[in-house]
Motif scaffolding. Sequence first.
Motif, PDB file in Angstrom:
ATOM      1  N   GLY A   1     -10.641  12.459 -10.789  1.00 60.66           N
ATOM      2  CA  GLY A   1      -9.343  13.020 -10.174  1.00 60.66           C
ATOM      3  C   GLY A   1      -8.201  12.377 -10.679  1.00 60.66           C
ATOM      4  N   ALA A   2      -7.196  12.236  -9.759  1.00 66.22           N
ATOM      5  CA  ALA A   2      -5.931  11.413  -9.791  1.00 66.22           C
ATOM      6  C   ALA A   2      -6.202  10.034 -10.111  1.00 66.22           C
ATOM      7  CB  ALA A   2      -5.013  11.704  -8.492  1.00 66.22           C
ATOM      8  N   THR A   3      -7.586   9.326  -9.907  1.00 63.71           N
ATOM      9  CA  THR A   3      -7.632   7.920  -9.965  1.00 63.71           C
ATOM     10  C   THR A   3      -8.049   7.775 -11.392  1.00 63.71           C
ATOM     11  OG1 THR A   3      -8.753   8.051  -7.905  1.00 63.71           O
ATOM     12  CG2 THR A   3      -9.485   6.310  -9.440  1.00 63.71           C
ATOM     13  N   PHE A   4      -8.356   8.770 -12.080  1.00 67.50           N
ATOM     14  CA  PHE A   4      -8.723   8.308 -13.651  1.00 67.50           C
ATOM     15  C   PHE A   4      -7.703   7.622 -14.428  1.00 67.50           C
ATOM     16  CE2 PHE A   4      -9.506   9.292 -18.167  1.00 67.50           C
ATOM     17  CZ  PHE A   4     -10.764   8.656 -18.192  1.00 67.50           C
ATOM     18  N   GLY A   5      -6.581   7.868 -14.277  1.00 65.70           N
ATOM     19  CA  GLY A   5      -5.304   7.243 -14.890  1.00 65.70           C
ATOM     20  C   GLY A   5      -5.700   5.679 -14.558  1.00 65.70           C
TER      21      GLY A   5
ATOM     22  N   MET B   1       4.668   3.243 -10.223  1.00 60.40           N
ATOM     23  CA  MET B   1       3.699   4.578  -9.943  1.00 60.40           C
ATOM     24  C   MET B   1       4.144   5.332  -8.875  1.00 60.40           C
ATOM     25  SD  MET B   1      -0.422   4.687  -9.234  1.00 60.40           S
ATOM     26  CE  MET B   1      -0.674   2.933  -9.921  1.00 60.40           C
ATOM     27  N   ALA B   2       4.453   4.654  -7.479  1.00 61.39           N
ATOM     28  CA  ALA B   2       4.578   5.420  -6.612  1.00 61.39           C
ATOM     29  C   ALA B   2       6.063   5.999  -6.464  1.00 61.39           C
ATOM     30  CB  ALA B   2       4.677   4.511  -5.119  1.00 61.39           C
TER      31      ALA B   2
ATOM     32  N   LEU C   1       2.540   3.942 -19.101  1.00 62.57           N
ATOM     33  CA  LEU C   1       1.908   5.353 -19.250  1.00 62.57           C
ATOM     34  C   LEU C   1       0.975   5.694 -18.118  1.00 62.57           C
ATOM     35  CD1 LEU C   1       1.776   7.974 -20.746  1.00 62.57           C
ATOM     36  CD2 LEU C   1       0.037   7.052 -22.314  1.00 62.57           C
ATOM     37  N   VAL C   2      -0.108   4.718 -17.916  1.00 61.03           N
ATOM     38  CA  VAL C   2      -0.815   4.869 -16.800  1.00 61.03           C
ATOM     39  C   VAL C   2      -0.315   4.991 -15.503  1.00 61.03           C
ATOM     40  CG1 VAL C   2      -2.754   3.529 -15.374  1.00 61.03           C
ATOM     41  CG2 VAL C   2      -2.782   3.330 -17.960  1.00 61.03           C
ATOM     42  N   ASP C   3       0.693   4.307 -15.176  1.00 59.69           N
ATOM     43  CA  ASP C   3       1.356   4.550 -14.046  1.00 59.69           C
ATOM     44  C   ASP C   3       2.161   6.111 -13.679  1.00 59.69           C
ATOM     45  OD1 ASP C   3       1.322   2.154 -13.130  1.00 59.69           O
ATOM     46  OD2 ASP C   3       3.127   1.135 -13.646  1.00 59.69           O
ATOM     47  N   MET C   4       2.096   6.636 -14.741  1.00 61.46           N
ATOM     48  CA  MET C   4       2.501   8.433 -14.592  1.00 61.46           C
ATOM     49  C   MET C   4       1.486   9.297 -14.514  1.00 61.46           C
ATOM     50  SD  MET C   4       5.526   7.781 -17.812  1.00 61.46           S
ATOM     51  CE  MET C   4       7.211   7.924 -17.569  1.00 61.46           C
TER      52      MET C   4
ATOM     53  N   VAL D   1      -2.837  14.911   1.161  1.00 61.94           N
ATOM     54  CA  VAL D   1      -2.110  14.544   0.158  1.00 61.94           C
ATOM     55  C   VAL D   1      -2.750  13.403  -0.248  1.00 61.94           C
ATOM     56  CG1 VAL D   1       0.117  15.587   0.473  1.00 61.94           C
ATOM     57  CG2 VAL D   1      -0.449  13.716   1.641  1.00 61.94           C
ATOM     58  N   ALA D   2      -3.744  12.801   0.445  1.00 58.84           N
ATOM     59  CA  ALA D   2      -4.257  11.486   0.439  1.00 58.84           C
ATOM     60  C   ALA D   2      -4.977  11.232  -1.152  1.00 58.84           C
ATOM     61  CB  ALA D   2      -5.524  11.546   1.413  1.00 58.84           C
ATOM     62  N   GLU D   3      -5.356  12.300  -1.574  1.00 56.88           N
ATOM     63  CA  GLU D   3      -5.887  12.095  -2.953  1.00 56.88           C
ATOM     64  C   GLU D   3      -4.924  11.855  -4.097  1.00 56.88           C
ATOM     65  OE1 GLU D   3      -7.586  15.974  -4.346  1.00 56.88           O
ATOM     66  OE2 GLU D   3      -6.235  16.989  -3.272  1.00 56.88           O
ATOM     67  N   TYR D   4      -3.657  11.984  -4.013  1.00 56.16           N
ATOM     68  CA  TYR D   4      -2.679  11.636  -4.934  1.00 56.16           C
ATOM     69  C   TYR D   4      -2.385  10.012  -4.368  1.00 56.16           C
ATOM     70  CZ  TYR D   4      -2.256  16.534  -5.477  1.00 56.16           C
ATOM     71  OH  TYR D   4      -2.709  17.881  -5.810  1.00 56.16           O
ATOM     72  N   PHE D   5      -2.760   9.503  -3.508  1.00 54.39           N
ATOM     73  CA  PHE D   5      -2.434   7.891  -3.197  1.00 54.39           C
ATOM     74  C   PHE D   5      -3.691   7.162  -3.594  1.00 54.39           C
ATOM     75  CE2 PHE D   5       0.524  10.161  -0.540  1.00 54.39           C
ATOM     76  CZ  PHE D   5       1.811   9.113  -0.799  1.00 54.39           C
ATOM     77  N   ASN D   6      -4.909   7.841  -3.999  1.00 53.53           N
ATOM     78  CA  ASN D   6      -5.837   6.935  -4.559  1.00 53.53           C
ATOM     79  C   ASN D   6      -5.638   5.969  -5.543  1.00 53.53           C
ATOM     80  OD1 ASN D   6      -8.567   8.018  -3.443  1.00 53.53           O
ATOM     81  ND2 ASN D   6      -7.971   9.857  -4.130  1.00 53.53           N
ATOM     82  N   PRO D   7      -4.866   6.362  -6.570  1.00 50.81           N
ATOM     83  CA  PRO D   7      -4.434   5.368  -7.621  1.00 50.81           C
ATOM     84  C   PRO D   7      -3.591   4.347  -7.400  1.00 50.81           C
ATOM     85  CG  PRO D   7      -3.563   7.382  -8.230  1.00 50.81           C
ATOM     86  CD  PRO D   7      -4.333   7.649  -6.906  1.00 50.81           C
ATOM     87  N   VAL D   8      -2.694   4.568  -6.192  1.00 47.53           N
ATOM     88  CA  VAL D   8      -1.711   3.574  -5.754  1.00 47.53           C
ATOM     89  C   VAL D   8      -2.762   2.402  -5.264  1.00 47.53           C
ATOM     90  CG1 VAL D   8       0.287   3.215  -4.287  1.00 47.53           C
ATOM     91  CG2 VAL D   8      -0.019   5.136  -5.529  1.00 47.53           C
TER      92      VAL D   8
END
Length: 323
Positions: free
Chosen positions: A196-200, A132-133, A31-34, A284-291
């Motif tokens: 942000g996107a990192t919170f997951g 995730m990716a 779920l975290v990966d999503m 788009v960089a912010e969406y790669f934070n969690p990766v």
Amino acid sequence: MKIEETIAQNIVDNSEKKLKEIYFVACGGSLVDMYVANYLLEHESLTLTSGWFTSNEFVKFPPKRLGKQSLVILCSHSGNTLETINAGKMAKKAGAQTVGFTFNEKADLLETADYSYIYDWGNEREVSNNPMALIMTLTVEVFERIEGYNNYSNFKEGLERIDTIVAHAEDLVQQRAKAFANARAGEKIFNVIGSGATFGQIYGFAICSLMEMQWLNAVPINSAEFFHGPFEVTDKELPFILTLSIGRTRSLDERVKKFLDRYAQKIEVIDAKELGLDLIDESVAEYFNPVLFYSVLSQYRKALANVRQHPLDVRRYMGKVKY
């Protein structure tokens, strides 16, 4: 054409009604990966509704919109998570299209999903092929075909760069992670903070890496919420792990850091900019934070497990007792 692109095209072509929503359904780490895929869609799409659900809650309390205009993306690493399989069955019964992501070639989930993706696992440096990716990429491919994504080409370029960035970042934090583990091995609770996107990933690191894999109490905190309650427990004895993201919410993380620098002492800061994520286009960089943070934080949990002599795969209850 890559499999994500093929699946996305088939989904769009086979929609009896124009696709209107995408639901992300799983449990725990899956779920975290999503989280980031849902976050991206919520913040970028004008026409697609999205939702992020734990599997059991999705089954017990499904969205009324669920139907032929829906896509449900499911993920189970083992491929046999009963709650997720039941969620897939319910989604199909409602008329939705389903995609199942798993590592297991013999997974029961593969029999439930209309489309399946069996991902590789074990090479931490090829993160573009982790769930995730991949789930985020499939989401972007569907989004591009339904509505059009202005930053589609920048996103694709980011995918081409992220493996190199992550490999460099993992090398960069090795000694830092070991020092952290040596200094914090005796702690009983951690506050883990990001935005942000990192919170997951903040949530995932707390409940999976620390609570599940190390039996340590952990509190995931959104940087935007830190000053609305959590900061009152700050003192020089409480350990903090703070991620500094690239993107629009970075200022929220920096505000937390400024406070912690003044009132706390046990602070571990992990900065995506320092680790090279700004090599990806800022759109788009912010969406790669969690990766990035998943791989980097994995080095921290590995170091902590080594110092504490608590292997990451040891469980007290999971798979051992009825629950």
